[in-house]
Design an enzyme around this catalytic site. Structure first.
Site, PDB file in Angstrom:
ATOM      1  N   CYS A  12      35.990  40.247  55.363  1.00 54.75           N
ATOM      2  CA  CYS A  12      35.441  39.282  54.535  1.00 54.75           C
ATOM      3  C   CYS A  12      34.754  38.399  55.614  1.00 54.75           C
ATOM      4  CB  CYS A  12      36.213  38.545  53.662  1.00 54.75           C
ATOM      5  SG  CYS A  12      37.056  39.583  52.416  1.00 54.75           S
ATOM      6  N   HIS A  36      34.724  31.111  52.409  1.00 57.42           N
ATOM      7  CA  HIS A  36      34.958  32.269  51.812  1.00 57.42           C
ATOM      8  C   HIS A  36      35.520  32.378  50.415  1.00 57.42           C
ATOM      9  CE1 HIS A  36      35.573  36.305  51.183  1.00 57.42           C
ATOM     10  NE2 HIS A  36      36.732  36.576  51.073  1.00 57.42           N
ATOM     11  N   ASN A  47      35.371  37.581  44.441  1.00 57.02           N
ATOM     12  CA  ASN A  47      35.352  37.645  45.967  1.00 57.02           C
ATOM     13  C   ASN A  47      34.424  38.895  46.471  1.00 57.02           C
ATOM     14  OD1 ASN A  47      35.838  38.379  48.723  1.00 57.02           O
ATOM     15  ND2 ASN A  47      37.900  38.322  48.630  1.00 57.02           N
TER      16      ASN A  47
HETATM   17  N1  COA Z   1      47.016  39.923  35.537  1.00 55.52           N
HETATM   18  C1  COA Z   1      48.173  39.454  35.069  1.00 55.52           C
HETATM   19  N2  COA Z   1      49.091  39.435  35.875  1.00 55.52           N
HETATM   20  C2  COA Z   1      49.221  39.472  36.966  1.00 55.52           C
HETATM   21  C3  COA Z   1      47.819  40.239  37.690  1.00 55.52           C
HETATM   22  C4  COA Z   1      46.748  40.348  36.582  1.00 55.52           C
HETATM   23  N3  COA Z   1      45.570  40.475  36.933  1.00 55.52           N
HETATM   24  N4  COA Z   1      47.827  40.529  38.986  1.00 55.52           N
HETATM   25  C5  COA Z   1      49.076  40.353  39.245  1.00 55.52           C
HETATM   26  N5  COA Z   1      49.782  39.893  38.047  1.00 55.52           N
HETATM   27  C6  COA Z   1      51.392  39.614  38.066  1.00 55.52           C
HETATM   28  C7  COA Z   1      52.199  40.387  39.311  1.00 55.52           C
HETATM   29  O1  COA Z   1      52.529  41.317  38.626  1.00 55.52           O
HETATM   30  C8  COA Z   1      53.344  39.392  39.029  1.00 55.52           C
HETATM   31  O2  COA Z   1      54.409  39.650  37.971  1.00 55.52           O
HETATM   32  P1  COA Z   1      55.792  39.693  38.088  1.00 55.52           P
HETATM   33  O3  COA Z   1      56.270  38.273  38.535  1.00 55.52           O
HETATM   34  O4  COA Z   1      56.277  40.039  36.613  1.00 55.52           O
HETATM   35  O5  COA Z   1      56.124  40.611  39.347  1.00 55.52           O
HETATM   36  C9  COA Z   1      52.842  37.792  38.660  1.00 55.52           C
HETATM   37  O6  COA Z   1      51.656  38.148  38.101  1.00 55.52           O
HETATM   38  C10 COA Z   1      52.732  36.886  39.891  1.00 55.52           C
HETATM   39  O7  COA Z   1      52.087  37.850  40.899  1.00 55.52           O
HETATM   40  P2  COA Z   1      51.834  37.118  42.308  1.00 55.52           P
HETATM   41  O8  COA Z   1      51.268  38.060  43.372  1.00 55.52           O
HETATM   42  O9  COA Z   1      52.899  36.520  42.865  1.00 55.52           O
HETATM   43  O10 COA Z   1      50.662  36.140  42.059  1.00 55.52           O
HETATM   44  P3  COA Z   1      49.864  35.010  42.743  1.00 55.52           P
HETATM   45  O11 COA Z   1      50.258  33.782  42.070  1.00 55.52           O
HETATM   46  O12 COA Z   1      50.081  35.438  44.274  1.00 55.52           O
HETATM   47  O13 COA Z   1      48.502  35.609  43.008  1.00 55.52           O
HETATM   48  C11 COA Z   1      46.817  36.666  43.872  1.00 55.52           C
HETATM   49  C12 COA Z   1      48.052  36.788  43.216  1.00 55.52           C
HETATM   50  C13 COA Z   1      46.255  38.110  44.372  1.00 55.52           C
HETATM   51  C14 COA Z   1      45.653  36.072  42.936  1.00 55.52           C
HETATM   52  C15 COA Z   1      46.903  35.567  45.058  1.00 55.52           C
HETATM   53  O14 COA Z   1      48.052  35.991  45.835  1.00 55.52           O
HETATM   54  C16 COA Z   1      45.793  35.699  46.112  1.00 55.52           C
HETATM   55  O15 COA Z   1      44.646  35.521  45.837  1.00 55.52           O
HETATM   56  N6  COA Z   1      45.960  35.891  47.485  1.00 55.52           N
HETATM   57  C17 COA Z   1      45.017  36.215  48.230  1.00 55.52           C
HETATM   58  C18 COA Z   1      44.162  37.230  48.094  1.00 55.52           C
HETATM   59  C19 COA Z   1      42.755  37.374  48.903  1.00 55.52           C
HETATM   60  O16 COA Z   1      42.239  36.258  49.019  1.00 55.52           O
HETATM   61  N7  COA Z   1      42.209  38.727  49.001  1.00 55.52           N
HETATM   62  C20 COA Z   1      41.123  38.869  49.576  1.00 55.52           C
HETATM   63  C21 COA Z   1      41.297  38.694  51.262  1.00 55.52           C
HETATM   64  S1  COA Z   1      39.776  38.603  51.816  1.00 55.52           S
END
Ligand code: COA
Length: 335
Positions: free
Chosen positions: A115, A255, A285
């Site tokens: 990214c 970003h 994203n």
């Molecule tokens: N819909 C519903 N539930 C979802 C889901 C979706 N699309 N994706 C994940 N979940 C669930 C998970 O399975 C988890 O369930 P569990 O508690 O039963 O295991 C729960 O939601 C929480 O997951 P978690 O990963 O802790 O959520 P989070 O608050 O960290 O959010 C992201 C997840 C990916 C949105 C967040 O971590 C993020 O944005 N990280 C940065 C990613 C990024 O920027 N990537 C690009 C880099 S350039």
């Protein structure tokens, strides 16, 4: 010798017309509009059509940027294309863009830093300009990640969209352009965003297909922690190099990966969220395209002025980061 600067004289973006909303995803995935909006700020994303590729999107954004700069593509000296989702592993996407734009055999280079690719490419362009090597450089950030996502994996596929953005950087003797930057890579933590198979470490084969390991996998929590940790110190270092403080910045263009990451950055940096450009709700994203897309869109609507001082702020696969302080055009000159 006269000092050379790089003015950004043209900008353009392309997003495919097809929109997929969070509600659309509810039909095929165990997810909800509410979860996606609350955890990320994303409401919809644009997805490329079957007839589109990374280079066709890049070419559309490039033609818009060249038209804005009023520069024929035949005048270009160098093309830099940032992408992690190229048409092919080889040939490079940059050569496909060069062939479409100009018959001249100018250098074309693909920059693969996830990214952060556009900011890395922009900083690279300025080195060639300042060294007096090239005068007219096209810098593109483009991504067609929808073809590299596992559409059964709700933790990744809801997060990304397809887009392209481009700028034209031209040599000038009037002070402007890149004033400071901070680039970095924490390769020891590269496993947090990875396409495990399809490269030399694990060539493509039937087992790969069964495991679906040719798609992007991500440890969202670790990436989230990295992003919120890196934004403030990277900004400080870029500002220090520019001899500026955060109050000198008109707009921060972060970003667009997660609204909560942008909010945390604003808090850490002591900058009101109103001075951050945010469009993640509409595009999700778009990786290397996210900053040039936000830039082009907000120049077009007049929110950003070409003479504003901008802080570009990015993180991504690698894990890499890139911050840059840029004033696109000189204060007392209009192109
Ligand atoms: N819909 C519903 N539930 C979802 C889901 C979706 N699309 N994706 C994940 N979940 C669930 C998970 O399975 C988890 O369930 P569990 O508690 O039963 O295991 C729960 O939601 C929480 O997951 P978690 O990963 O802790 O959520 P989070 O608050 O960290 O959010 C992201 C997840 C990916 C949105 C967040 O971590 C993020 O944005 N990280 C940065 C990613 C990024 O920027 N990537 C690009 C880099 S350039």
């Amino acid at each position: 010798m006269t000092r050379l600067y790089g003015a950004i004289t043209g900008w353009g973006a392309y997003v495919p017309p097809h929109i997929v909303t969070n509600h659309d995803l509810e039909a095929t995935l165990d997810t909800s509009d509410e979860w996606i909006v609350q955890r990320t700020g994303i409401r919809q994303r644009h997805i490329a059509g079957a007839d589109e590729t990374t280079s066709t999107m890049a070419i559309k954004a490039s033609l818009a940027a060249l038209a804005q700069a009023n520069l024929p593509a035949t005048e270009l000296d160098l093309i830099l294309v940032a992408t992690s989702s190229p048409d092919y592993l080889t040939p490079p996407a940059s050569s496909l863009v060069q062939a479409a734009l100009t018959p001249h055999h100018i250098p074309a280079m693909t920059i693969v830093t996830g990214c952060t690719g556009f900011v890395y490419a922009l900083v690279t362009a300025y080195q060639f300009i300042q060294a007096g090597v090239y005068r007219n450089i096209l810098v593109v950030g483009v991504e067609l990640l929808s073809r590299f996502l596992d559409w059964r994996d709700r933790s990744t596929c809801v997060l990304f969209g397809d887009a392209a953005g481009a700028v034209v950087v031209q040599a000038t003797e009037q002070p402007c352009g890149l004033q400071g930057y901070d680039l970095g890579s924490d390769g020891a933590n590269c496993q947090h965003i990875i396409m495990p198979a399809g490269g030399s470490a694990r060539p493509f084969g039937p087992d790969v297909l069964d495991e679906r390991s040719h798609y992007i996998r991500m440890n969202g929590r670790e990436v989230f922690k990295f992003a919120t940790r890196i934004f403030a110190p990277a900004s400080e270092r870029a500002l220090r190099m520019a001899g500026k403080c955060i109050d000198d910045i008109d707009w921060v263009i972060p970003h667009q990966a997660n609204l909560r990451i942008i909010q945390a950055a604003a808090k850490d940096m002591g900058v009101p969220l109103e001075r951050f450009i945010v469009n993640i709700d509409r595009y999700a994203n778009t990786s290397a395209a996210s900053i040039p897309l936000a830039l082009a869109e907000n120049l077009a609507n007049g929110r950003i002025k070409p003479t504003d001082t901008l802080l570009l702020l990015s993180f991504g696969a690698g894990l890499t980061w890139a911050a840059a302080v840029v004033q696109m055009q000189p204060q007392l000159h209009s192109f």
